[in-house]
Design an enzyme around this catalytic site. Structure first.
Site, PDB file in Angstrom:
ATOM      1  N   CYS A 157      -3.215   2.012   6.190  1.00 39.27           N
ATOM      2  CA  CYS A 157      -3.689   1.312   7.385  1.00 39.27           C
ATOM      3  C   CYS A 157      -4.363   2.270   8.348  1.00 39.27           C
ATOM      4  O   CYS A 157      -5.172   1.856   9.178  1.00 39.27           O
ATOM      5  CB  CYS A 157      -2.520   0.637   8.068  1.00 39.27           C
ATOM      6  SG  CYS A 157      -1.169   1.780   8.396  1.00 39.27           S
ATOM      7  N   GLU A 161       7.444   0.951  16.723  1.00 42.65           N
ATOM      8  CA  GLU A 161       8.643   1.393  16.017  1.00 42.65           C
ATOM      9  C   GLU A 161       8.582   2.913  15.953  1.00 42.65           C
ATOM     10  O   GLU A 161       7.571   3.523  16.250  1.00 42.65           O
ATOM     11  CB  GLU A 161       8.731   0.748  14.629  1.00 42.65           C
ATOM     12  CG  GLU A 161       8.914  -0.774  14.709  1.00 42.65           C
ATOM     13  CD  GLU A 161       9.395  -1.423  13.410  1.00 42.65           C
ATOM     14  OE1 GLU A 161      10.171  -0.811  12.663  1.00 42.65           O
ATOM     15  OE2 GLU A 161       8.973  -2.572  13.150  1.00 42.65           O
ATOM     16  N   ASN A 167       0.808  -1.226   0.000  1.00 43.53           N
ATOM     17  CA  ASN A 167       0.000   0.000   0.000  1.00 43.53           C
ATOM     18  C   ASN A 167       0.843   1.279   0.000  1.00 43.53           C
ATOM     19  O   ASN A 167       0.484   2.245  -0.665  1.00 43.53           O
ATOM     20  CB  ASN A 167      -1.018  -0.027   1.140  1.00 43.53           C
ATOM     21  CG  ASN A 167      -0.378   0.006   2.492  1.00 43.53           C
ATOM     22  OD1 ASN A 167       0.587  -0.711   2.745  1.00 43.53           O
ATOM     23  ND2 ASN A 167      -0.883   0.823   3.368  1.00 43.53           N
ATOM     24  N   GLU A 207       3.205  -4.421  12.311  1.00 40.82           N
ATOM     25  CA  GLU A 207       2.314  -3.289  12.042  1.00 40.82           C
ATOM     26  C   GLU A 207       1.204  -3.825  11.138  1.00 40.82           C
ATOM     27  O   GLU A 207       1.441  -4.149   9.979  1.00 40.82           O
ATOM     28  CB  GLU A 207       3.097  -2.151  11.395  1.00 40.82           C
ATOM     29  CG  GLU A 207       4.178  -1.637  12.350  1.00 40.82           C
ATOM     30  CD  GLU A 207       5.034  -0.506  11.806  1.00 40.82           C
ATOM     31  OE1 GLU A 207       5.156  -0.374  10.582  1.00 40.82           O
ATOM     32  OE2 GLU A 207       5.596   0.238  12.632  1.00 40.82           O
TER      33      GLU A 207
HETATM   34  P1  NAD Z   1      -0.483  -9.109   3.325  1.00 42.78           P
HETATM   35  O1  NAD Z   1      -0.428  -9.577   4.731  1.00 42.78           O
HETATM   36  O2  NAD Z   1      -1.324  -9.839   2.351  1.00 42.78           O
HETATM   37  O3  NAD Z   1       0.975  -9.107   2.678  1.00 42.78           O
HETATM   38  C1  NAD Z   1       2.044  -8.374   3.246  1.00 42.78           C
HETATM   39  C2  NAD Z   1       3.349  -9.045   2.898  1.00 42.78           C
HETATM   40  O4  NAD Z   1       3.406 -10.310   3.542  1.00 42.78           O
HETATM   41  C3  NAD Z   1       3.545  -9.315   1.418  1.00 42.78           C
HETATM   42  O5  NAD Z   1       4.891  -9.086   1.094  1.00 42.78           O
HETATM   43  C4  NAD Z   1       3.180 -10.794   1.296  1.00 42.78           C
HETATM   44  O6  NAD Z   1       3.790 -11.434   0.211  1.00 42.78           O
HETATM   45  C5  NAD Z   1       3.725 -11.317   2.607  1.00 42.78           C
HETATM   46  N1  NAD Z   1       3.109 -12.558   3.086  1.00 42.78           N
HETATM   47  C6  NAD Z   1       1.835 -12.987   2.923  1.00 42.78           C
HETATM   48  N2  NAD Z   1       1.654 -14.168   3.539  1.00 42.78           N
HETATM   49  C7  NAD Z   1       2.835 -14.512   4.110  1.00 42.78           C
HETATM   50  C8  NAD Z   1       3.294 -15.619   4.875  1.00 42.78           C
HETATM   51  N3  NAD Z   1       2.476 -16.620   5.191  1.00 42.78           N
HETATM   52  N4  NAD Z   1       4.573 -15.626   5.289  1.00 42.78           N
HETATM   53  C9  NAD Z   1       5.399 -14.614   4.999  1.00 42.78           C
HETATM   54  N5  NAD Z   1       5.042 -13.541   4.258  1.00 42.78           N
HETATM   55  C10 NAD Z   1       3.767 -13.476   3.829  1.00 42.78           C
HETATM   56  O7  NAD Z   1      -0.883  -7.571   3.393  1.00 42.78           O
HETATM   57  P2  NAD Z   1      -1.121  -6.568   2.167  1.00 42.78           P
HETATM   58  O8  NAD Z   1      -2.439  -6.883   1.554  1.00 42.78           O
HETATM   59  O9  NAD Z   1       0.097  -6.510   1.313  1.00 42.78           O
HETATM   60  O10 NAD Z   1      -1.195  -5.155   2.929  1.00 42.78           O
HETATM   61  C11 NAD Z   1      -2.383  -4.586   3.372  1.00 42.78           C
HETATM   62  C12 NAD Z   1      -2.527  -4.779   4.867  1.00 42.78           C
HETATM   63  O11 NAD Z   1      -1.431  -4.177   5.539  1.00 42.78           O
HETATM   64  C13 NAD Z   1      -3.764  -4.112   5.433  1.00 42.78           C
HETATM   65  O12 NAD Z   1      -4.354  -4.955   6.378  1.00 42.78           O
HETATM   66  C14 NAD Z   1      -3.201  -2.876   6.135  1.00 42.78           C
HETATM   67  O13 NAD Z   1      -3.993  -2.357   7.173  1.00 42.78           O
HETATM   68  C15 NAD Z   1      -1.891  -3.389   6.630  1.00 42.78           C
HETATM   69  N6  NAD Z   1      -0.959  -2.282   6.889  1.00 42.78           N
HETATM   70  C16 NAD Z   1      -0.631  -1.953   8.190  1.00 42.78           C
HETATM   71  C17 NAD Z   1       0.213  -0.887   8.458  1.00 42.78           C
HETATM   72  C18 NAD Z   1       0.576  -0.472   9.855  1.00 42.78           C
HETATM   73  O14 NAD Z   1       1.502   0.307  10.023  1.00 42.78           O
HETATM   74  N7  NAD Z   1      -0.119  -0.950  10.885  1.00 42.78           N
HETATM   75  C19 NAD Z   1       0.751  -0.164   7.399  1.00 42.78           C
HETATM   76  C20 NAD Z   1       0.403  -0.519   6.104  1.00 42.78           C
HETATM   77  C21 NAD Z   1      -0.446  -1.595   5.856  1.00 42.78           C
END
Ligand code: NAD
Length: 488
Positions: A290, A469, A157, A256
């Site tokens: 997020c 962080e 994102n 996060e």
């Molecule tokens: P996601 O969890 O689908 O993927 C994030 C990353 O994790 C990707 O690189 C993906 O390939 C990897 N991944 C997925 N499954 C995995 C596994 N089993 N083992 C290891 N790696 C794995 O999330 P997304 O759709 O890319 O991002 C959107 C989400 O992120 C939303 O829920 C959003 O709220 C959250 N987000 C949180 C913050 C924060 O600071 N709290 C910031 C940005 C986004």
């Protein structure tokens, strides 16, 4: 004949490494394939981890904190020199407005490196003095040391912003890193590897592996026993999976995760500022931050007027090509994600929402109809138990509900599985101070949103994350701290 597609490779031990298995990087603007990405298999991921581990015993292990700070500044300079390449890559992968990539994504990427360069230069350590039973004055002081190999798993994102938010402090603290960017946004990570190469970072200190999560590079990396700490930004459910994996070997984690954030608008607010603020907090980056507000609570005396102003504001947003004049909103990240968001549009209908505006897909009459666009969408009249009010949609959408009393709104905001951020809009700072600490979230904004001083702690409660962080909290997470007790 069209030019061959660019191949985005892994970066391991100071070399760009291709792999046989590739996957397409698809434009969310028009559905075109932008590049082919080399997926790292288990053996390549193991090579990256081994390179990172070996780098701890090479020249990098002898760098002083100020030498590492100087490297971070050189990385920031090198990104600045290639600023427009980074902007173009981020925009192509994600469909966001160019103006946003310039002022937020890439600018903040540079700022992350400069901030942690300054922080590590200034970081002190604790020292306590105590008189022991034998009458000696004993000194106990602490020193920071790197964990060793840190795995960084980042989402799509805010690809550059969120990746560098972790790479910068991890390197500042002397770790070596293996990063796994999202499969949906691989380009700025590849450019960052080129920058690391150009500034002459010792081989193995920064490694990049491309791929997916389960059964692919993400899982191979987090499962690898030589990874000492894992920092992850992404969905809460993925965080749960990674936490189980990290339990093996008791590895340190920082998470996060998702949010279902509230904006609370009091009747005494600066009305125009609140409307502008909530439009921003609901629709920035097509709602894919997020921290976005998907739940908006408005004090009843101004509720109708506020909903009308939000409707007018959402309908005035310009959706379009990233480089169009005055464009406010781009596409979603992918067709897959659009299907998820459209699924919530459908669900809202079946849950009985009143659709104030949006709820569909814009029609352009050109190649963007092959892209992943949706309309900014506002709902009202759902109960607090509706799934659309409880689950993270992660799109340009908010539900607006009225409230009558402070106590009531605190309770309704806190009635969530998530706990990332809340934004308050009021002129009464006494009330703002009193209520702010009662929200069970990591971050409260008063009369603003998404304004970040990088020295402050950042993180969430409950499903929104684990740990903090930012500032010294990052230095603490990315370090092992040893206490040395000296009896002179
Ligand atoms: P996601 O969890 O689908 O993927 C994030 C990353 O994790 C990707 O690189 C993906 O390939 C990897 N991944 C997925 N499954 C995995 C596994 N089993 N083992 C290891 N790696 C794995 O999330 P997304 O759709 O890319 O991002 C959107 C989400 O992120 C939303 O829920 C959003 O709220 C959250 N987000 C949180 C913050 C924060 O600071 N709290 C910031 C940005 C986004």
């Amino acid at each position: 004949m069209s030019a061959p597609l660019q191949l985005l490779r892994n970066y391991i031990s100071g070399e760009f490494v291709a792999s046989e298995q590739t996957f397409p990087n698809v434009s969310p603007i028009d559905g075109r394939t932008l590049s082919q990405v080399c997926e790292a298999d288990e053996a390549l991921v193991a090579r990256a981890v081994a390179a990172a581990k070996a780098a701890q015993h090479g020249p990098w292990g002898d760098y002083s904190a100020s030498q590492r700070a100087a490297v971070l500044q050189r990385i920031a300079d090198a990104i600045e020199r290639r600023f427009e390449d980074f902007v173009a890559a981020e925009v192509a992968d994600t469909g966001r407005p160019v103006q946003q990539a310039r002022t937020l994504d890439i600018a903040r990427g540079i700022h992350n490196f400069r901030t942690f360069a300054e922080l590590i230069n200034q970081a002190g350590s604790e020292c306590f003095e105590m008189r022991a039973a034998d009458g000696n004055d004993v000194f106990s002081y602490s020193v920071r040391k790197p964990h060793g190999v840190v795995a960084i798993i980042s989402p799509w994102n805010l690809p550059m912003l969120l990746m560098t938010w972790k790479v910068a402090p991890a390197l500042a603290c002397g770790n070596s890193v293996v990063i796994k960017p999202s499969e949906d946004s691989p380009s700025t990570a590849t450019l960052l590897a080129e920058v690391m190469h150009e500034v002459g970072l010792p081989a193995g200190v920064f490694n990049l592996v491309h791929g997916f999560g389960p059964g692919s590079a993400g899982e191979f990396l987090t499962r690898h026993p030589d990874v000492d700490a894992i920092t992850f930004t992404g969905e809460s459910r993925t965080g749960e999976t990674i936490m189980k994996v990290a339990a093996e070997g008791i590895r340190d984690v920082s998470f996060e995760l998702g949010g279902k954030n509230a904006a609370v608008v009091f009747a005494d607010c600066d009305f125009d500022a609140a409307v502008a603020g909530v439009l921003r907090s609901s629709f920035t980056n097509s709602g894919q931050v997020c921290l976005c507000s998907e739940r908006v609570y408005v004090e009843r005396p101004i509720y109708e007027r506020f909903v009308a102003a939000m409707k007018a504001g959402a309908e005035a947003l310009k959706i379009g090509y990233p480089d169009e004049d005055g464009v406010n909103m781009g596409s979603l990240i992918s067709h897959k994600h659009r299907d998820k968001v459209l699924g919530y549009f459908e669900l809202a209908r079946s849950e009985g929402a009143t659709l104030v505006t949006g709820g569909g897909v814009p029609h352009f009459g050109d190649e963007r109809d092959n892209g992943a666009y949706v309309q900014p969408t506002i709902w009202t009249d759902l109960g607090d138990d509706a799934r659309c009010v409880r689950e993270e949609v992660f799109g340009p959408v908010c539900h607006i509900a009225p409230f009558d009393r402070d106590e009531e709104v605190v309770q309704r905001v806190n009635d969530s599985a998530y706990g990332l951020a809340t934004a308050l809009w009021t002129r009464d700072l006494k009330r703002a101070h009193r209520l702010s600490r009662r929200f069970e979230v990591g971050m409260v904004w008063v009369n603003t949103w998404f304004l970040r001083d990088l020295r402050t702690p950042f993180g969430g409660t409950r499903l929104s994350g684990l740990g903090r962080e930012g500032g010294r909290h990052s230095l603490d997470f990315y370090s092992q701290i040893t206490t040395i007790c000296v009896n002179p």
